[in-house]
Design a protein around this motif. Structure first.
Motif, short mmCIF file in Angstrom:
data_model
loop_
_atom_site.label_atom_id
_atom_site.label_comp_id
_atom_site.label_asym_id
_atom_site.label_seq_id
_atom_site.Cartn_x
_atom_site.Cartn_y
_atom_site.Cartn_z
N UNK A 1 13.93 8.74 -8.04
CA UNK A 1 12.85 9.71 -7.89
C UNK A 1 12.30 9.66 -6.47
N UNK A 2 11.95 10.84 -5.95
CA UNK A 2 11.46 10.90 -4.57
C UNK A 2 10.66 12.17 -4.37
N UNK A 3 9.58 12.07 -3.61
CA UNK A 3 8.80 13.22 -3.20
C UNK A 3 9.09 13.45 -1.73
N UNK A 4 9.81 14.52 -1.45
CA UNK A 4 10.28 14.75 -0.08
C UNK A 4 9.13 15.14 0.84
N UNK A 5 9.33 14.90 2.13
CA UNK A 5 8.30 15.17 3.13
C UNK A 5 8.20 16.66 3.44
N UNK A 6 6.96 17.13 3.58
CA UNK A 6 6.73 18.43 4.19
C UNK A 6 6.82 18.25 5.71
N UNK A 7 6.78 19.36 6.43
CA UNK A 7 6.70 19.26 7.89
C UNK A 7 5.51 18.39 8.26
N UNK A 8 5.70 17.49 9.24
CA UNK A 8 4.66 16.52 9.59
C UNK A 8 3.88 16.99 10.81
N UNK A 9 2.60 16.66 10.84
CA UNK A 9 1.71 17.02 11.93
C UNK A 9 1.18 15.74 12.59
N UNK A 10 1.10 15.73 13.89
CA UNK A 10 0.50 14.61 14.59
C UNK A 10 1.47 13.48 14.87
N UNK A 11 0.90 12.38 15.35
CA UNK A 11 1.71 11.22 15.77
C UNK A 11 1.97 10.29 14.60
N UNK A 12 3.16 9.71 14.59
CA UNK A 12 3.56 8.73 13.58
C UNK A 12 4.24 7.56 14.30
N UNK A 13 3.47 6.72 15.00
CA UNK A 13 4.08 5.63 15.76
C UNK A 13 4.88 4.65 14.90
N UNK A 14 4.50 4.54 13.63
CA UNK A 14 5.23 3.64 12.72
C UNK A 14 6.41 4.34 12.04
N UNK A 15 6.63 5.59 12.40
CA UNK A 15 7.72 6.35 11.80
C UNK A 15 7.26 7.18 10.61
N UNK A 16 8.14 8.04 10.12
CA UNK A 16 7.82 8.93 9.01
C UNK A 16 8.15 8.23 7.70
#
Length: 584
Positions: free
Chosen positions: A388-403
Motif C-alpha cells: 500500500x502506498x499514497x503517491x506524492x502530489x506535485x511538491x512545493x518548496x524546499x526538501x533538503x532531506x529529500x521527498x
C-alpha cells in the motif's frame, strides 16, 4: 417453507420466461415477492461473525479468479472470458457446460487454460450483487467469503456464495440470521482495503425501520457494526441515492482506483443525476479523508447519452464508464459508441498507467441497468503480498532531506526487503534503486526519500517488495511499465491564503523525544494539529484552538509513541496538510 420457496422460484421463472432476462433491478412483480422471500429465507453458512476483525480487500489487489454466471448477455460474457483469462482464472457458473463451450468455440474464445466450468443454477447474470464477498481473516492470509442477503427474490442467486465456497474450499460467513441479518448488494459497496467502505443510502433503506420488506430493523449504527464485524469496515461512507439510478448502486457512477483516487461519472450541467452526484462528491470531499488524512483525488469521466441522444432523466439508458472491473494488470471497460469511447479510454489510460484497458461493448445490456462490473465478481489470492502506498502530489518548496516516500508491506511469511525505484523524466534511461528502511517493529512500514531536485523536475517512481518466500509485488502493480509521477516546484513568492502552507519543517526528524512543529498563519484561524498513523487513525491530539497571525511552535513527546512512520496533520479553516515524521 420449501413449498413457499418453490412458489417464488416458479414466479421468478415466469418472469424470466416473459421478459427473457431479469434486469439488475426489480422485474415487474418481483418487489411484491420480497416479503415472502425474506420470511422464508434459510440460514446458511456460518451465521456468526469471524472471531477476528477481517479485512476487505480492494479491487486493485491481487486476484486469483473472476467468477461469472452464464445466464444472459453471452457475447459480453465471452469477451470477459477472452480478456480476463490472461490475468487470472475465470470461473464460469452455468447450468450446461457443453452449451457454454460451444458458444465460446463459435466466437473463438480459448478456454483451454485458466477457465473452469462449475455446474450451478442461477436466476440472473448479476453476480456482482449476489456473489460471495472476499475477506481476509488475518489481513494477508486466511481467505474467506461473506454472504449478504440478496435484495431480490431470487433464491438460486442467493445460494451462489455457498457454491463458490465449495468450489474454492473457503468458509462462508453469512449475514442471514438475527442479530446480524443484513440485506446488501455487491454493486453498492467498494473498499479501499484499509477499512474504509463506500455505499449509497440503499443499505440503510433496506435494513432500517422504514424498509418495505418488514424484515431487518437496524439503525445505522447497527448496520455499521455488522459491516465492521463481517467486513472489517470501520469507516463507512454513505451517500444519498441518485434519483434516476433505479438500483442505487454506486458502481454505476463511482469507483476507487487506488487508496486515494476516485473516478466519478459526470453529466452535462443540470442533466440527470449530475447535480446529486456532485453533491455526494462534495459531501465526501468535505467530510472524509484518505487513511493518511489527505483529500481524495478525483478524476471525472463522462456519462454519455444513449444511442437516441437521451439521458436517464429523459428516459434514456444509464450509460456509464465507471462500471469497470480492475483485474490485476487489466481494466475491463464498458464501451458503447466510438464518439464517446475514445475520450473515456484516454481518461482511464491516464488514470491507470501501465494497465491494459480492454473495451467491451455493453450497449446491448445497459438498458437492464448494468455493465461489466455488475456481471463479474473477483476473488483475491490466498496469500497476497499487500503493498500500500499514497503517491506524492506535485511538491512545493524546499526538501533538503529529500521527498519522503512511505509504503506499507505485509505477507504471511514476512517481508524480506522493499526498494524504491526512481528516475528523472526525459533525463534518466535507467531506474535508480534504493532500499527502503523498516520503521516499525512489525517490519510492515517502510520509508525512504528521493533526493531533492531542481525546480521543474518531473520525477517518476515505483515501489517493489519481496516477501520471505520470494514472492515479489510492485506498486503500482504494472511497474515498471506503469509508475507514479510528481513535479518539483521550488519557487517561492506570494500565495493566496487558501493555498498557503501552514506546516514548517518538523524537527528533529527522525524524532526520539521532544519534537517541534513550526506553524505559520497568514491570518488568525482555528487550527487542529494531530499525530496520525499511516492508516489515518489518530494517535495524539497536539493542539486545537485559535492561532493568531504569524508563527508559532507546538510540541509533542515522541518517546511516548511507538516507533514507526507517522504523519503530522494540521487542519485549518482553508484546508489541511500532512507531513511525514519518523519516530525512532
Amino acid at each position: 417453507m420449501k413449498h413457499l420457496l418453490t412458489l417464488i422460484l416458479i414466479a421468478t421463472g415466469i418472469l424470466v420466461s416473459a421478459q427473457n432476462i431479469l434486469p439488475a433491478g426489480f422485474a415487474k412483480g418481483e418487489k411484491e415477492l420480497m416479503p415472502l422471500y425474506l420470511e422464508n429465507l434459510e440460514a446458511n453458512g456460518i451465521t456468526t461473525p469471524p472471531t477476528t476483525i477481517p479485512r476487505s480487500p480492494a479491487e486493485w489487489e491481487e486476484m486469483q479468479a473472476v467468477v461469472i454466471s452464464w445466464k444472459s448477455y453471452n457475447s459480453i460474457l465471452a469477451e470477459i472470458v477472452r480478456h480476463a483469462r490472461e490475468e487470472c482464472k475465470v470461473v464460469i457458473m452455468c447450468s450446461d457446460v457443453n452449451s457454454v463451450k460451444n458458444y465460446l468455440d463459435l466466437v473463438k474464445v480459448d478456454y483451454s487454460s485458466n477457465v473452469d466450468f462449475v455446474v450451478a443454477q442461477a436466476n440472473s447474470v448479476w453476480i456482482r450483487d449476489y456473489g460471495a464477498n472476499p475477506i481476509y481473516l488475518n489481513r494477508v492470509d486466511s481467505l474467506a467469503f461473506v454472504d449478504w442477503i440478496y435484495n431480490r427474490p431470487r433464491p438460486l442467486d442467493n445460494k451462489m456464495p455457498d457454491v463458490e465456497g465449495t468450489y474454492f474450499n473457503l468458509p462462508v460467513y453469512a449475514t442471514t440470521s438475527q442479530p446480524f441479518d443484513l440485506v446488501h448488494t455487491g454493486g453498492n459497496f467498494m473498499s479501499d482495503g484499509m477499512g474504509t467502505g463506500f455505499s449509497s443510502n440503499l443499505v440503510l433503506d433496506e435494513n432500517g425501520p422504514n424498509n418495505n420488506y418488514g424484515f431487518s430493523n437496524h439503525s445505522e449504527q447497527e448496520v455499521d457494526s455488522i459491516m465492521y464485524k463481517y467486513m472489517g469496515i470501520d469507516k463507512y461512507i454513505k451517500m444519498t441515492n441518485l434519483p434516476f439510478d433505479a438500483i442505487h448502486h454506486i458502481d454505476m457512477h463511482m469507483k476507487l482506483l487506488d487508496e486515494q483516487t476516485l473516478i466519478v461519472g459526470k453529466y452535462p450541467d443540470n442533466i440527470a443525476d449530475g447535480p446529486q452526484i456532485e453533491a455526494n462528491l462534495q459531501y465526501v470531499l468535505n467530510n472524509f479523508k484518505t487513511r493518511i488524512g489527505t483529500p481524495f483525488r478525483v478524476i471525472r469521466v463522462p456519462m454519455p447519452a444513449d444511442k437516441n441522444y437521451l439521458y436517464p432523466d429523459q428516459g434514456g439508458d444509464y450509460r456509464t464508464f465507471a462500471n469497470a472491473l480492475i483485474i490485476n494488470k487489466s481494466v475491463l471497460l464498458p464501451i458503447y459508441e466510438m464518439k464517446y469511447d475514445t475520450t473515456a479510454i484516454k481518461i482511464w489510460e491516464s488514470a491507470m498507467p501501465g494497465y491494459k484497458i480492454r473495451g467491451i461493448n455493453c450497449d446491448g445490456m445497459i438498458s437492464a441497468s448494468g455493465a461489466i462490473h455488475c456481471i463479474t465478481k473477483e476473488v483475491g489470492v490466498a496469500q497476497p503480498l499487500l503493498l500500500q502506498h499514497f503517491s506524492l502530489d506535485d511538491v512545493q518548496g524546499a526538501y533538503p532531506a529529500g521527498y519522503p516516500i512511505v509504503a506499507h508491506a505485509e505477507h504471511k511469511t514476512g517481508i524480506n526487503n522493499v526498494y524504491l525505484n526512481y528516475r528523472i523524466k526525459d533525463k534518466d534511461t535507467t531506474w535508480t534503486r534504493i532500499p527502503m528502511t523498516a520503521s516499525n517493529a512489525e517490519l510492515t512500514d517502510y520509508e525512504s526519500a528521493i533526493p531533492e531536485q531542481a525546480n521543474g523536475t518531473v520525477i517518476e517512481y515505483y515501489i517493489e517488495a519481496t516477501a520471505n518466500n520470494g514472492k515479489i509485488q510492485y506498486k503500482p502493480m504494472t511497474a515498471p511499465l506503469g509508475f507514479y509521477t510528481f513535479k518539483v516546484n521550488n519557487t517561492s513568492g506570494s500565495k493566496d491564503i487558501t493555498n498557503q502552507n501552514l506546516l514548517g519543517e518538523i524537527f528533529p526528524n527522525p524524532a526520539k523525544s521532544i519534537t517541534c512543529i513550526p506553524v505559520s498563519c497568514a491570518e488568525t484561524q482555528q487550527l487542529d494539529i494531530s499525530l496520525i498513523d499511516v492508516f489515518g487513525k489518530p494517535v495524539k491530539q497536539i493542539f486545537s484552538g485559535k492561532q493568531i497571525q504569524g508563527e508559532s511552535k507546538y510540541f509533542f513527546d515522541a518517546s511516548r509513541v511507538v516507533s514507526g512512520n507517522y504523519f503530522v496533520k494540521i487542519i485549518g479553516e482553508h484546508g489541511s496538510e500532512v507531513k511525514l515524521i519518523l519516530v525512532q
